[in-house]
Design a protein around this motif. Structure first.
Motif, mmCIF file in Angstrom:
data_model
loop_
_atom_site.group_PDB
_atom_site.id
_atom_site.type_symbol
_atom_site.label_atom_id
_atom_site.label_comp_id
_atom_site.label_asym_id
_atom_site.label_seq_id
_atom_site.Cartn_x
_atom_site.Cartn_y
_atom_site.Cartn_z
ATOM 1 N N TRP A 164 -7.373 -49.151 24.298
ATOM 2 C CA TRP A 164 -7.034 -49.504 23.196
ATOM 3 C C TRP A 164 -6.138 -51.135 23.115
ATOM 4 O O TRP A 164 -5.400 -51.186 22.343
ATOM 5 N N THR A 210 -6.058 -43.778 26.191
ATOM 6 C CA THR A 210 -5.761 -42.585 25.487
ATOM 7 C C THR A 210 -6.885 -41.416 26.133
ATOM 8 O O THR A 210 -8.010 -41.820 26.651
ATOM 9 N N HIS A 249 2.361 -38.267 21.089
ATOM 10 C CA HIS A 249 3.491 -38.977 21.794
ATOM 11 C C HIS A 249 3.711 -38.409 22.960
ATOM 12 O O HIS A 249 5.060 -38.200 23.491
ATOM 13 N N ARG A 271 2.474 -49.680 20.389
ATOM 14 C CA ARG A 271 1.014 -49.502 20.174
ATOM 15 C C ARG A 271 0.870 -48.900 18.533
ATOM 16 O O ARG A 271 0.367 -49.732 17.856
ATOM 17 N N VAL A 272 1.207 -47.815 18.541
ATOM 18 C CA VAL A 272 1.012 -46.917 17.252
ATOM 19 C C VAL A 272 2.189 -47.221 16.301
ATOM 20 O O VAL A 272 2.253 -47.505 15.204
ATOM 21 N N GLU A 285 -4.537 -38.379 23.077
ATOM 22 C CA GLU A 285 -5.399 -38.976 22.172
ATOM 23 C C GLU A 285 -4.894 -38.394 20.624
ATOM 24 O O GLU A 285 -4.822 -39.103 19.782
ATOM 25 N N THR A 304 -1.867 -38.530 19.692
ATOM 26 C CA THR A 304 -1.126 -39.851 19.062
ATOM 27 C C THR A 304 -1.756 -40.645 18.025
ATOM 28 O O THR A 304 -1.306 -40.883 16.976
ATOM 29 N N LEU A 305 -3.026 -40.924 18.383
ATOM 30 C CA LEU A 305 -3.847 -41.665 17.456
ATOM 31 C C LEU A 305 -4.417 -40.897 16.402
ATOM 32 O O LEU A 305 -4.737 -41.346 15.319
ATOM 33 N N GLY A 322 -2.900 -40.713 13.004
ATOM 34 C CA GLY A 322 -2.755 -41.814 11.983
ATOM 35 C C GLY A 322 -3.865 -41.948 11.096
ATOM 36 O O GLY A 322 -5.028 -41.364 11.178
ATOM 37 N N LYS A 332 -6.051 -44.621 11.060
ATOM 38 C CA LYS A 332 -7.215 -45.135 11.899
ATOM 39 C C LYS A 332 -7.668 -43.913 12.711
ATOM 40 O O LYS A 332 -9.193 -44.010 12.755
ATOM 41 N N GLY A 333 -6.964 -42.703 13.183
ATOM 42 C CA GLY A 333 -7.443 -41.785 13.739
ATOM 43 C C GLY A 333 -8.430 -40.939 12.811
ATOM 44 O O GLY A 333 -9.465 -40.324 13.269
ATOM 45 N N GLU A 373 -16.425 -45.809 20.253
ATOM 46 C CA GLU A 373 -14.934 -46.091 20.627
ATOM 47 C C GLU A 373 -14.599 -45.189 21.860
ATOM 48 O O GLU A 373 -13.558 -45.599 22.346
#
Length: 811
Positions: free
Chosen positions: A101, A121, A147, A174-175, A203, A205-206, A209, A211-212, A223
């Motif tokens: 990323w 990730t 995290h 990043r996030v 993973e 972590t994303l 959100g 976008k996740g 991706e």
């Protein structure tokens, strides 16, 4: 008996020191080069084989075919592809996803140590599928929670100065601004794996959100590099078919055309991924493994040929010894054992010296090849089996012919010095000398051709000027938002001649975005695949790219829907003059762009083609969009800096960066150095060819020197008589050298067509290449002839100037 064989063999070695030295030196050099190359090849062939489940791990590869018939393969698939597969297919035990990323600012909690690192990730099962040695932490849970992060030993030292970091936290912008808990410490990754990271974040972590969540539902995205661990009884073809049915049922109708998923075995990724985009690490070349194997065997074979040649040449000196042994009761097998003992003793001495040399050379060899090779008690047992096997093979190659041919002769003939076998040994020796020098000349030609090609790629006009270009990364949002201010500040520095901001740069080491482009004025309904580059109005000036037609971009926001194309794109789209309309449809999402972008853009200029990839790759169509475009935002500054006072200029640029973002590290590189990395593997191969050629010539010359020495000794009375009768020293040198030079000439004639075929095939890997010249082959032949002449003349001159009275009087 065996003890007596070796005792006698040792006495023979000590008695004939010159020939013994030549044999031992040749085998030492041959075995050293063979062992070094074998270590390199073994390391390449065991790429990613050290994982417990390596035989059952497969990567999901997406293959597609465009309407124009262009095939494309990518190693990335959408999140739900692997996640749905593991839930629905019992043959899949676990799934490991890995994704990159971008680079982020990482720091220890007290902000004492700040670095830039890759934000990678991985899914929760990553450390279970790929069982890297974990020094601290639990692989089953280390990447489960959001995290969390697993670090390598090197990564831990970078931020904390120690590896005892379990439970500590790091910051990575990043996030969000939340800290990441270190839940595991990995042993530093071996070199022979496709994975290369110091930090791997969970993973989860994303996924939490926005976008996740979009990624979780997006079957069309590319991706995630996704690996599946299959059950031992599973059939990969059957799982592959189920995957394709799963994707066909969930993908949008306009994203199914020409699409096919395949399962690529983990063990095949390193050597069979050249045409696949999105590889995690550098790929290898199986063809070069064959080439290096052949070279190593050839060098060792040349050393063994020396032994055979010198043994057969000296046979007449040992004829009476063999005859006496037979008369006193020695059997043929006793004599064969004696000869084999001598060959084995020479090989053992050579092997011992070779092991010492390998140990001494490995640090430099590892630096050169970027490997971590070792030859000690921790070395894989298969390597040691190979070492023993190589020594036994060398001994057999060296000793079998003398042992089983010379030991069969009748003692009467041996004692009377009537040796019919000696007559047959002369063609054998000549043939082996021809073979030696043919191999040597092939290697000389290969070295010269590779050097010429590397010089060509270094000096070829790339369509832009890559010297004195400093590329500075934009790794911070603050820097990105202030790019216009920073650019203006850079431009004010006295040493800075021009500054540009762009999304990518020529010679890009990251992935170059591709978009679909269609000319509205044609009947074509599908767009052409073209590379995309977001640039500003200073890009052409900074890189010194020639504008052929139309105009450059204008400063401001007025050119957001304007593009400039290269000559290749203009030809593909049928555009002869700027001003026509195009429809752009990006195939993937870049940076902060929306999920889908459809733009009506205007071609305002056409630029001369310039190479933005290595010369292995042919020129491709390129679209240059303005930096305010909605497709891909700026990622780099490029400054053309005048020579001299470079450090002071970069210090001022760093100060400008830190005034905008105090935590931002000034990360830069020179573009010409980056381009050299494209050809790093080629230069390694160039050096290997050069070393192999030098070693092959050296060993062949050692053998030639030995044969010339023996020939001079055998013809000492003939030389004496010729001198008494008035022959000149020059004439005698010519007489002794002529036979050997004829053999080298024959070797050259054999080597030329073989070398031409081999190098013509190698040059096919380059889209831009030299053409083989006749003078290259002629020069290689002359070099070999000159080396052979010098080698033979060293002994021939000594024999020619000797006092003939002494040679005729001695009996």
């Amino acid at each position: 008996m065996i003890r007596n064989h070796f005792k006698t063999a040792w006495r023979n070695l000590m008695k004939h020191k010159t020939f013994s030295f030549i044999n031992v030196a040749g085998l030492t050099i041959g075995l050293t080069s063979f062992l070094l190359v074998s270590l390199y090849i073994f390391d390449e062939l065991t790429f990613d084989r050290f994982f417990t489940h390596s035989n059952n791990i497969y990567r999901i590869v997406e293959s597609s075919t465009s309407p124009e018939g262009k095939a494309n393969q990518v190693a990335y698939v959408g999140y739900p592809v692997s996640e749905s597969a593991v839930a629905q297919f019992p043959e899949i035990q676990k799934v490991a996803r890995f994704s990159y990323w971008g680079r982020v600012n990482m720091a220890s909690p007290d902000n004492v140590r700040v670095i830039y690192g890759d934000f990678m990730t991985a899914s929760a099962a990553f450390l279970q599928v790929f069982d890297f040695p974990l020094l601290q932490g639990n692989p089953a849970t280390a990447l489960n929670a959001p995290h969390t992060v697993v670090v390598t030993e090197t990564g831990a030292r970078k931020l904390f100065g120690t590896t005892d970091v379990l439970g500590k936290t790091i910051r990575a912008n990043r996030v969000d601004s939340l800290p990441y808990l270190i839940t595991g410490v990995l042993k530093d990754l071996p070199v022979n794996t496709q994975f290369s990271f110091d930090y791997v974040f969970s993973e989860a972590t994303l996924v939490g959100g926005d976008k996740g969540k979009k990624a979780q539902a997006n079957w069309n995205a590319n991706e995630f590099v996704s690996f599946v661990l299959l059950d031992n009884k599973a059939h990969p073809q059957a799982v592959e078919a189920k995957l394709n049915q799963l994707v066909a049922a969930n993908r949008q109708a306009d994203n199914k055309s020409g699409l096919h998923l395949t399962l690529q075995p983990l063990k095949n990724i390193h050597f069979y991924s050249d045409n696949i985009e999105g590889n995690l690490g550098k790929t290898g070349s199986l063809a070069y493994m064959y080439v290096f194997s052949i070279i190593a065997l050839f060098v060792l074979l040349i050393a063994c040929i020396n032994y055979i040649n010198l043994t057969t040449a000296r046979f007449t000196n040992r004829a009476k010894e063999i005859g006496v042994r037979k008369v006193t009761g020695a059997s043929r097998y006793n004599l064969a054992g004696q000869f084999m003992a001598e060959a084995l003793l020479v090989t053992l001495v050579g092997l011992t010296l070779a092991l010492v040399l390998v140990k001494a050379c490995l640090p430099a060899f590892n630096t050169f090849t970027e490997k971590q090779l070792a030859l000690d008690s921790s070395t894989d047992h298969r390597i040691w089996i190979g070492v023993i096997g190589a020594a036994i093979t060398a001994a057999l190659l060296s000793g079998v012919y003398p042992a089983f041919f010379q030991s069969r002769l009748r003692p009467v003939l041996l004692l009377k010095s009537k040796l019919p076998a000696a007559k047959g040994s002369i063609p054998l020796r000549r043939g082996l000398v021809v073979f030696q020098f043919a191999l040597s000349i092939i290697m000389i030609i290969a070295t010269m051709v590779v050097y010429q090609q590397m010089k060509y790629v270094s000096t070829k006009d790339m369509g832009f000027n890559k010297t004195q270009l400093l590329v500075v990364d934009i790794n911070s949002r603050k820097i990105g938002r202030s790019s216009a201010v920073i650019k203006n500040e850079f431009a004010r520095l006295p040493q800075v001649q021009a500054v540009s901001v762009s999304s990518r740069v020529p010679g890009e080491w990251k992935s170059l975005p591709k978009i679909k482009v269609r000319n509205e004025h044609t009947a074509v309904t599908e767009g052409n695949d073209m590379y995309y580059l977001g640039v500003d109005e200073s890009f052409l000036t900074t890189y010194q790219i020639k504008l052929l037609q139309g105009r450059n971009f204008r400063e401001g926001k007025g050119d957001s829907l304007s593009v400039i194309i290269n000559e290749t794109a203009a030809r593909e789209l049928g555009i002869t003059t700027p001003g026509e309309q195009l429809l752009d449809i990006p195939t993937v999402n870049f940076g902060e762009a929306p999920e889908e972008v459809r733009l009506q853009v205007k071609v305002v200029g056409i630029v001369k083609d310039f190479n933005f990839q290595s010369l292995h790759t042919p020129l491709a169509p390129m679209v240059l969009g303005f930096t305010t475009n909605p497709i891909h935002g700026p990622d780099y500054f490029t400054a053309r800096i005048a020579a001299g006072n470079m450090e002071a200029t970069m210090a001022k640029m760093n100060a400008i960066f830190r005034s905008i973002d105090p935590e931002h590290l000034f990360e830069y590189h020179f573009l010409d150095k980056q381009w050299e990395l494209f050809y790093r593997e080629d230069r390694i191969r160039e050096t290997i060819f050069l070393l192999a050629a030098v070693l092959a010539i050296l060993i062949a010359c050692l053998g030639l020197f030995g044969l010339a020495t023996y020939a001079a000794e055998q013809r000492v009375k003939e030389i004496g008589i010729r001198k008494v009768l008035g022959a000149s020293s020059q004439g005698i040198v010519a007489m002794l050298s002529k036979d050997f030079l004829q053999l080298v000439l024959i070797a050259a004639l054999i080597a030329f067509p073989v070398a031409w075929l081999a190098m013509e095939r190698w040059l096919q890997d380059f889209a831009y290449r030299i053409h083989l010249s006749w003078w290259t082959f002629l020069l290689a032949g002359l070099i070999a002839m000159l080396i052979a002449l010098v080698t033979v003349s060293m002994k021939a001159v000594k024999a020619a100037v000797a006092n003939p009275v002494k040679s005729l009087r001695a009996e």
